[in-house]
Structures are given as C-alpha cells and as structure tokens.
Motif scaffolding. Structure first.
Motif, PDB file in Angstrom:
ATOM      1  N   THR A  24     136.563  65.473 -24.209  1.00  0.00           N
ATOM      2  CA  THR A  24     137.242  64.339 -23.585  1.00  0.00           C
ATOM      3  C   THR A  24     136.763  63.033 -24.207  1.00  0.00           C
ATOM      4  O   THR A  24     137.571  62.150 -24.541  1.00  0.00           O
ATOM      5  N   ALA A  25     135.466  62.904 -24.389  1.00  0.00           N
ATOM      6  CA  ALA A  25     134.905  61.700 -25.009  1.00  0.00           C
ATOM      7  C   ALA A  25     135.388  61.571 -26.450  1.00  0.00           C
ATOM      8  O   ALA A  25     135.779  60.481 -26.893  1.00  0.00           O
ATOM      9  N   ARG A  26     135.369  62.662 -27.185  1.00  0.00           N
ATOM     10  CA  ARG A  26     135.804  62.636 -28.587  1.00  0.00           C
ATOM     11  C   ARG A  26     137.262  62.187 -28.692  1.00  0.00           C
ATOM     12  O   ARG A  26     137.615  61.348 -29.531  1.00  0.00           O
ATOM     13  N   HIS A  27     138.126  62.718 -27.835  1.00  0.00           N
ATOM     14  CA  HIS A  27     139.541  62.347 -27.866  1.00  0.00           C
ATOM     15  C   HIS A  27     139.747  60.887 -27.487  1.00  0.00           C
ATOM     16  O   HIS A  27     140.597  60.203 -28.074  1.00  0.00           O
ATOM     17  N   ARG A  28     138.969  60.384 -26.544  1.00  0.00           N
ATOM     18  CA  ARG A  28     139.082  58.979 -26.159  1.00  0.00           C
ATOM     19  C   ARG A  28     138.654  58.070 -27.311  1.00  0.00           C
ATOM     20  O   ARG A  28     139.271  57.042 -27.573  1.00  0.00           O
ATOM     21  N   VAL A  29     137.579  58.449 -28.007  1.00  0.00           N
ATOM     22  CA  VAL A  29     137.135  57.678 -29.171  1.00  0.00           C
ATOM     23  C   VAL A  29     138.238  57.669 -30.231  1.00  0.00           C
ATOM     24  O   VAL A  29     138.568  56.608 -30.785  1.00  0.00           O
ATOM     25  N   LEU A  30     138.819  58.817 -30.514  1.00  0.00           N
ATOM     26  CA  LEU A  30     139.902  58.895 -31.500  1.00  0.00           C
ATOM     27  C   LEU A  30     141.079  58.006 -31.103  1.00  0.00           C
ATOM     28  O   LEU A  30     141.643  57.300 -31.951  1.00  0.00           O
ATOM     29  N   LYS A  31     141.448  58.017 -29.832  1.00  0.00           N
ATOM     30  CA  LYS A  31     142.567  57.189 -29.370  1.00  0.00           C
ATOM     31  C   LYS A  31     142.247  55.705 -29.514  1.00  0.00           C
ATOM     32  O   LYS A  31     143.079  54.930 -29.987  1.00  0.00           O
ATOM     33  N   THR A  32     141.051  55.312 -29.131  1.00  0.00           N
ATOM     34  CA  THR A  32     140.659  53.908 -29.248  1.00  0.00           C
ATOM     35  C   THR A  32     140.690  53.467 -30.705  1.00  0.00           C
ATOM     36  O   THR A  32     141.232  52.402 -31.029  1.00  0.00           O
ATOM     37  N   LEU A  33     140.124  54.270 -31.583  1.00  0.00           N
ATOM     38  CA  LEU A  33     140.112  53.921 -32.999  1.00  0.00           C
ATOM     39  C   LEU A  33     141.538  53.820 -33.550  1.00  0.00           C
ATOM     40  O   LEU A  33     141.851  52.904 -34.318  1.00  0.00           O
ATOM     41  N   ALA A  34     142.412  54.735 -33.150  1.00  0.00           N
ATOM     42  CA  ALA A  34     143.813  54.674 -33.590  1.00  0.00           C
ATOM     43  C   ALA A  34     144.478  53.397 -33.083  1.00  0.00           C
ATOM     44  O   ALA A  34     145.203  52.725 -33.826  1.00  0.00           O
ATOM     45  N   ASP A  35     144.217  53.050 -31.815  1.00  0.00           N
ATOM     46  CA  ASP A  35     144.784  51.824 -31.245  1.00  0.00           C
ATOM     47  C   ASP A  35     144.319  50.585 -32.009  1.00  0.00           C
ATOM     48  O   ASP A  35     145.044  49.598 -32.107  1.00  0.00           O
ATOM     49  N   TRP A  36     143.119  50.637 -32.541  1.00  0.00           N
ATOM     50  CA  TRP A  36     142.552  49.509 -33.281  1.00  0.00           C
ATOM     51  C   TRP A  36     142.898  49.549 -34.763  1.00  0.00           C
ATOM     52  O   TRP A  36     142.511  48.662 -35.521  1.00  0.00           O
ATOM     53  N   ASP A  44     136.688  59.161 -39.077  1.00  0.00           N
ATOM     54  CA  ASP A  44     136.013  60.459 -39.024  1.00  0.00           C
ATOM     55  C   ASP A  44     134.511  60.296 -38.790  1.00  0.00           C
ATOM     56  O   ASP A  44     133.913  61.031 -37.998  1.00  0.00           O
ATOM     57  N   ALA A  45     133.895  59.318 -39.469  1.00  0.00           N
ATOM     58  CA  ALA A  45     132.450  59.093 -39.317  1.00  0.00           C
ATOM     59  C   ALA A  45     132.102  58.645 -37.905  1.00  0.00           C
ATOM     60  O   ALA A  45     131.131  59.127 -37.308  1.00  0.00           O
ATOM     61  N   VAL A  46     132.895  57.733 -37.343  1.00  0.00           N
ATOM     62  CA  VAL A  46     132.626  57.246 -35.980  1.00  0.00           C
ATOM     63  C   VAL A  46     132.852  58.363 -34.970  1.00  0.00           C
ATOM     64  O   VAL A  46     132.039  58.567 -34.054  1.00  0.00           O
ATOM     65  N   THR A  47     133.922  59.115 -35.131  1.00  0.00           N
ATOM     66  CA  THR A  47     134.228  60.198 -34.186  1.00  0.00           C
ATOM     67  C   THR A  47     133.166  61.289 -34.223  1.00  0.00           C
ATOM     68  O   THR A  47     132.716  61.765 -33.172  1.00  0.00           O
ATOM     69  N   LEU A  48     132.739  61.682 -35.406  1.00  0.00           N
ATOM     70  CA  LEU A  48     131.692  62.707 -35.515  1.00  0.00           C
ATOM     71  C   LEU A  48     130.372  62.198 -34.951  1.00  0.00           C
ATOM     72  O   LEU A  48     129.664  62.933 -34.240  1.00  0.00           O
ATOM     73  N   SER A  49     130.051  60.944 -35.211  1.00  0.00           N
ATOM     74  CA  SER A  49     128.827  60.357 -34.643  1.00  0.00           C
ATOM     75  C   SER A  49     128.900  60.321 -33.121  1.00  0.00           C
ATOM     76  O   SER A  49     127.920  60.643 -32.443  1.00  0.00           O
ATOM     77  N   ALA A  50     130.048  59.936 -32.582  1.00  0.00           N
ATOM     78  CA  ALA A  50     130.228  59.914 -31.128  1.00  0.00           C
ATOM     79  C   ALA A  50     130.046  61.317 -30.558  1.00  0.00           C
ATOM     80  O   ALA A  50     129.362  61.507 -29.543  1.00  0.00           O
ATOM     81  N   ASN A  51     130.631  62.298 -31.214  1.00  0.00           N
ATOM     82  CA  ASN A  51     130.496  63.682 -30.755  1.00  0.00           C
ATOM     83  C   ASN A  51     129.028  64.095 -30.705  1.00  0.00           C
ATOM     84  O   ASN A  51     128.571  64.690 -29.713  1.00  0.00           O
TER      85      ASN A  51
END
Length: 147
Positions: A24-36, A44-51
């Motif tokens: 859930t957290a990973r998908h939210r990070v991906l959505k936020t990054l896409a929105d921005w 990919d680096a931010v999402t993997l780090s968040a995970n």
C-alpha cells in the motif's frame, strides 16, 4: 522528470505497522511521484528506497499497534523521502550480510540509490530519510552517449 515549481510539494500518509501494508505504501509513493511528474530511474530509486525503509520500519519497530508515517517532499532541486515510526530508540544499524543471508541489505541498497541518507530522533519517534538530488540525475539522463 519532475515538474518544475517554486513551491515545495509534500505528501504525507500513514500505514499500520504490518507487513501486509508495505505494498500500500509503495503504491502510494508511485502515485505521488507520477502526480509530480517524476519518472524513470529516479521514480524507481525512490520507490525501491521507500519499500526498503517501510519494510524496515514495520519489521523492527517494537511499539505495538503503531503507525508508520511516510512523507515525500519535492523542493526545488531535491526530493526527500522520510519514514518515521514511534520506536525512537530503535535506530537503524547497517551491517554486512553474508551471501546466504535472506535479509539485511535494505540500508545498503538505500545508500546506493540515494544521494544521501540518515536518521534522526524526534521527541516521540525516529525518522529515517533518503535525499535524491534531482539536478544531478537529470543532467546524467541528458548526457550524450559515451560521455
């Protein structure tokens, strides 16, 4: 490539401290990054780090029934990822994992992906953060082949 704006953009959300909520957290990070408008290797680096940081928080936080706070901030030339939990004294400790170990490489991975990372103790929580310099990554993305 991130959207260029003068005002910082921030997204903060919380998840329950349970492994089933890491996706859930990973998908939210991906959505936020896409929105921005953050795409490609930086996304990919931010999402993997968040995970990795969220997984560490839900795995190692010793406070029962707690929530993990994830914050992304896009501010000028950098993007900041912060993952906080209420286990103030459970500070991250990187270590060298043996080749046959199944875990223990998350912080090394974050260190390799981010431009810098660290942690801080707040009054009632600890926060592990990773900073990504956008300008350097964009310049590298536009460098001519063989440069």
């Amino acid at each position: 490539m991130p959207v260029t704006e003068t005002q910082p953009r921030t997204d903060t959300f919380r998840i329950p401290k349970h492994k089933m909520h890491v996706p859930t957290a990973r998908h939210r990070v991906l959505k936020t990054l896409a929105d921005w408008g953050v795409t490609g290797e930086l996304r990919d680096a931010v999402t993997l780090s968040a995970n990795e940081l969220v997984t560490n928080a839900v795995t190692h936080c010793r406070v029962t029934h707690s929530r993990i706070r994830i914050t992304l901030t896009l501010d000028g030339p950098e993007l900041l990822l912060e993952v906080a939990d209420p286990d103030r004294d459970g500070l991250p400790r990187p270590h060298d994992s043996a080749p046959d170990e199944e875990s223990g490489r998350g912080l090394a991975l974050v260190a390799a992906l981010a431009d810098s990372w660290g942690h801080r103790q707040d009054p009632y929580a600890k926060c592990v953060w990773a900073r990504f310099a956008l300008a350097e990554r964009l310049e590298g993305a536009h460098a001519p082949a063989g440069a």
